[in-house]
Design a protein around this motif. Structure first.
Motif, PDB file in Angstrom:
ATOM      1  N   GLU A 136       0.825  -1.207   0.000  1.00  0.00           N
ATOM      2  CA  GLU A 136       0.000   0.000   0.000  1.00  0.00           C
ATOM      3  C   GLU A 136       0.863   1.263   0.000  1.00  0.00           C
ATOM      4  OE1 GLU A 136      -2.577   1.678   3.452  1.00  0.00           O
ATOM      5  OE2 GLU A 136      -3.809   0.219   2.358  1.00  0.00           O
ATOM      6  N   ASP A 137       2.032   1.194   0.664  1.00  0.00           N
ATOM      7  CA  ASP A 137       2.923   2.363   0.737  1.00  0.00           C
ATOM      8  C   ASP A 137       3.747   2.556  -0.535  1.00  0.00           C
ATOM      9  OD1 ASP A 137       4.904   0.431   0.800  1.00  0.00           O
ATOM     10  OD2 ASP A 137       5.584   0.892   2.827  1.00  0.00           O
ATOM     11  N   GLY A 138       3.556   1.679  -1.534  1.00  0.00           N
ATOM     12  CA  GLY A 138       4.254   1.822  -2.801  1.00  0.00           C
ATOM     13  C   GLY A 138       5.492   0.969  -2.943  1.00  0.00           C
ATOM     14  N   GLY A 139       5.939   0.352  -1.856  1.00  0.00           N
ATOM     15  CA  GLY A 139       7.110  -0.513  -1.928  1.00  0.00           C
ATOM     16  C   GLY A 139       6.831  -1.775  -2.726  1.00  0.00           C
ATOM     17  N   ALA A 140       7.880  -2.335  -3.306  1.00  0.00           N
ATOM     18  CA  ALA A 140       7.741  -3.542  -4.119  1.00  0.00           C
ATOM     19  C   ALA A 140       8.422  -4.727  -3.450  1.00  0.00           C
ATOM     20  CB  ALA A 140       8.356  -3.314  -5.502  1.00  0.00           C
ATOM     21  N   ALA A 141       7.892  -5.902  -3.740  1.00  0.00           N
ATOM     22  CA  ALA A 141       8.499  -7.139  -3.266  1.00  0.00           C
ATOM     23  C   ALA A 141       8.535  -8.120  -4.442  1.00  0.00           C
ATOM     24  CB  ALA A 141       7.698  -7.734  -2.113  1.00  0.00           C
ATOM     25  N   ILE A 142       9.663  -8.787  -4.593  1.00  0.00           N
ATOM     26  CA  ILE A 142       9.750  -9.827  -5.605  1.00  0.00           C
ATOM     27  C   ILE A 142       9.349 -11.151  -4.965  1.00  0.00           C
ATOM     28  CG2 ILE A 142      11.369  -8.706  -7.162  1.00  0.00           C
ATOM     29  CD1 ILE A 142      13.648 -10.071  -5.786  1.00  0.00           C
ATOM     30  N   VAL A 143       8.737 -12.000  -5.767  1.00  0.00           N
ATOM     31  CA  VAL A 143       8.189 -13.264  -5.276  1.00  0.00           C
ATOM     32  C   VAL A 143       9.004 -14.410  -5.858  1.00  0.00           C
ATOM     33  CG1 VAL A 143       6.136 -14.727  -5.191  1.00  0.00           C
ATOM     34  CG2 VAL A 143       5.896 -12.228  -5.132  1.00  0.00           C
ATOM     35  N   PHE A 144       9.280 -15.397  -5.021  1.00  0.00           N
ATOM     36  CA  PHE A 144      10.015 -16.589  -5.430  1.00  0.00           C
ATOM     37  C   PHE A 144       9.179 -17.826  -5.137  1.00  0.00           C
ATOM     38  CE2 PHE A 144      13.328 -13.485  -4.646  1.00  0.00           C
ATOM     39  CZ  PHE A 144      14.220 -13.704  -5.679  1.00  0.00           C
ATOM     40  N   GLU A 145       9.411 -18.864  -5.921  1.00  0.00           N
ATOM     41  CA  GLU A 145       8.828 -20.174  -5.634  1.00  0.00           C
ATOM     42  C   GLU A 145       9.956 -21.180  -5.530  1.00  0.00           C
ATOM     43  OE1 GLU A 145       6.161 -21.147  -8.846  1.00  0.00           O
ATOM     44  OE2 GLU A 145       7.783 -21.910 -10.087  1.00  0.00           O
ATOM     45  N   VAL A 146       9.755 -22.152  -4.646  1.00  0.00           N
ATOM     46  CA  VAL A 146      10.713 -23.232  -4.466  1.00  0.00           C
ATOM     47  C   VAL A 146       9.984 -24.542  -4.719  1.00  0.00           C
ATOM     48  CG1 VAL A 146      12.265 -24.410  -2.856  1.00  0.00           C
ATOM     49  CG2 VAL A 146      12.040 -21.903  -2.784  1.00  0.00           C
ATOM     50  N   ALA A 147      10.365 -25.216  -5.791  1.00  0.00           N
ATOM     51  CA  ALA A 147       9.865 -26.566  -6.046  1.00  0.00           C
ATOM     52  C   ALA A 147      10.793 -27.499  -5.269  1.00  0.00           C
ATOM     53  CB  ALA A 147       9.916 -26.883  -7.540  1.00  0.00           C
ATOM     54  N   PRO A 148      10.282 -28.187  -4.266  1.00  0.00           N
ATOM     55  CA  PRO A 148      11.172 -28.989  -3.431  1.00  0.00           C
ATOM     56  C   PRO A 148      11.880 -30.091  -4.224  1.00  0.00           C
ATOM     57  CG  PRO A 148       8.986 -28.851  -2.455  1.00  0.00           C
ATOM     58  CD  PRO A 148       8.889 -28.279  -3.829  1.00  0.00           C
ATOM     59  N   THR A 149      13.158 -30.234  -3.941  1.00  0.00           N
ATOM     60  CA  THR A 149      13.874 -31.418  -4.410  1.00  0.00           C
ATOM     61  C   THR A 149      13.867 -32.467  -3.298  1.00  0.00           C
ATOM     62  OG1 THR A 149      15.968 -30.438  -3.703  1.00  0.00           O
ATOM     63  CG2 THR A 149      15.342 -30.171  -6.013  1.00  0.00           C
TER      64      THR A 149
END
Length: 173
Positions: A136-149
């Motif tokens: 909401e404050d305008g900050g950004a976050a990058i998203v990651f996914e982990v496919a378990p090994t």
């Protein structure tokens, strides 16, 4: 996806059965806090807590692009995500191992934002813009996914160690 289940009899009580995948999956889906371990450029570990959501056989987390974990992941995508309890004889501790891959598809990110909002009852409320989460404050976050090994489950009280191995995964799931 059902993993290959292996009980490691070198550790724990040989009379204790392996933890069923359904029990492990429940913890992955409901745990509110995970600890992520990444590797700094000089080889030292970096560990920090974060919220995460399980979706489509992957564990998802987000971070600011300038945070230490994101800097580390840019060099080395291999992570371990840990959850459980600090009790000695009660609970199930889990370690999820795999490589973190950035998620940039806006449709997938909108689904994940809805999951964060629901799981954390609005405490994590993101919109999606240009392949990132926005606060909401305008900050950004990058998203990651982990496919378990590999996922390790450490049952406490009955003291069993179960290893789940996953076949090679593809990015289309």
């Amino acid at each position: 996806m059902e993993p290959v289940v292996e009980q490691d009899l070198r550790f724990g009580d040989p009379e204790s059965p392996p933890t069923p995948w359904a029990e492990t999956l429940e913890v992955l889906e409901t745990a509110e806090l995970f600890w992520i371990s990444t590797v700094r450029s000089d080889g030292r570990p970096h560990v920090t807590p974060l919220p995460a959501v399980w979706h489509r056989d992957r564990l998802h987390f987000c971070t600011g692009a300038g945070e230490q974990k994101a800097v580390n992941l840019a060099r080395n995508p291999h992570v371990a995500l840990t959850t459980g309890s600090n009790r000695w004889k009660v609970g199930l501790d889990l370690v999820v191992e795999g490589a973190a891959v950035q998620v940039t598809d806006d449709a997938t990110l909108r689904t994940l934002a809805d999951l964060w909002r629901s799981k954390y009852q609005g405490d994590w409320d993101f919109t999606v813009e240009d392949g990132t989460f926005r606060h909401e404050d305008g900050g950004a976050a990058i998203v990651f996914e982990v496919a378990p090994t590999k996922v390790l489950a450490f049952a406490k009280g009955r003291f069993a160690q179960t290893r789940y191995r996953f076949p090679s995964t593809s990015a289309d799931r």
